[in-house]
Design a protein around this motif. Structure first.
Motif, PDB file in Angstrom:
ATOM      1  N   UNK A  57       0.821  -1.205   0.000  1.00 33.44           N
ATOM      2  CA  UNK A  57       0.000   0.000   0.000  1.00 33.44           C
ATOM      3  C   UNK A  57       0.862   1.265   0.000  1.00 33.44           C
ATOM      4  N   UNK A  58       2.007   1.216   0.674  1.00 34.09           N
ATOM      5  CA  UNK A  58       2.887   2.381   0.770  1.00 34.09           C
ATOM      6  C   UNK A  58       4.327   1.970   0.442  1.00 34.09           C
ATOM      7  N   UNK A  59       4.640   1.786  -0.850  1.00 36.23           N
ATOM      8  CA  UNK A  59       5.987   1.347  -1.211  1.00 36.23           C
ATOM      9  C   UNK A  59       7.068   2.352  -0.830  1.00 36.23           C
ATOM     10  N   UNK A  60       6.741   3.639  -0.824  1.00 38.28           N
ATOM     11  CA  UNK A  60       7.735   4.657  -0.456  1.00 38.28           C
ATOM     12  C   UNK A  60       8.217   4.459   0.977  1.00 38.28           C
ATOM     13  N   UNK A  61       7.293   4.179   1.881  1.00 34.58           N
ATOM     14  CA  UNK A  61       7.673   3.955   3.275  1.00 34.58           C
ATOM     15  C   UNK A  61       8.564   2.721   3.401  1.00 34.58           C
ATOM     16  N   UNK A  67      16.253   1.576   3.232  1.00 31.02           N
ATOM     17  CA  UNK A  67      17.470   2.381   3.105  1.00 31.02           C
ATOM     18  C   UNK A  67      18.003   2.761   4.483  1.00 31.02           C
ATOM     19  N   UNK A  68      17.115   3.073   5.414  1.00 30.50           N
ATOM     20  CA  UNK A  68      17.551   3.429   6.770  1.00 30.50           C
ATOM     21  C   UNK A  68      18.311   2.292   7.442  1.00 30.50           C
ATOM     22  N   UNK A  75      24.497   3.580   2.026  1.00 34.42           N
ATOM     23  CA  UNK A  75      23.661   4.790   1.997  1.00 34.42           C
ATOM     24  C   UNK A  75      24.402   5.931   1.319  1.00 34.42           C
ATOM     25  N   UNK A  76      25.709   6.063   1.602  1.00 34.87           N
ATOM     26  CA  UNK A  76      26.505   7.117   0.967  1.00 34.87           C
ATOM     27  C   UNK A  76      26.567   6.904  -0.543  1.00 34.87           C
ATOM     28  N   UNK A  77      26.710   5.663  -0.978  1.00 36.64           N
ATOM     29  CA  UNK A  77      26.717   5.363  -2.404  1.00 36.64           C
ATOM     30  C   UNK A  77      25.402   5.719  -3.068  1.00 36.64           C
ATOM     31  N   UNK A  78      24.290   5.481  -2.375  1.00 32.54           N
ATOM     32  CA  UNK A  78      22.975   5.856  -2.910  1.00 32.54           C
ATOM     33  C   UNK A  78      22.854   7.368  -3.054  1.00 32.54           C
TER      34      UNK A  78
END
Length: 89
Positions: A57-61, A67-68, A75-78
């Motif tokens: 329902x909420x793929x962004x979350x 990622x967190x 994370x730095x590479x992203x």
């Protein structure tokens, strides 16, 4: 689960489902076929992740939470990749 013998029709059904999802490819004619991965490991991982995200329902979350949890180096590479033009797929 895979340690137990399976009926050949069960195996064919699973192979057909994987082929329909684009995960594997079937080569051959008649009754003899060879099955192989439909892409490189990274491509298949992206396909699997996309299927999971499409089901939420909420793929962004989910992406933010994922990622967190990544190591700081990833994370730095992203962050660096965010500032580059997108690559053609």
């Amino acid at each position: 689960m895979l340690d137990q013998p399976r009926a050949h029709t069960t195996v064919l059904t699973l192979l057909a489902r994987l082929q329909n999802r684009g995960v594997i490819r079937r080569d051959g004619d008649g009754r003899a076929h060879r099955y192989r991965a439909a892409g490189a490991e990274q491509q298949l991982a992206v396909m699997a992740l996309q299927r999971v995200l499409d089901s939420l329902d909420d793929p962004h979350a989910a992406v933010v939470a994922f990622v967190d949890r990544l190591p700081a180096r990833l994370r730095a590479g992203l962050r660096r990749r965010q500032h580059q033009p997108p690559r053609d797929s």
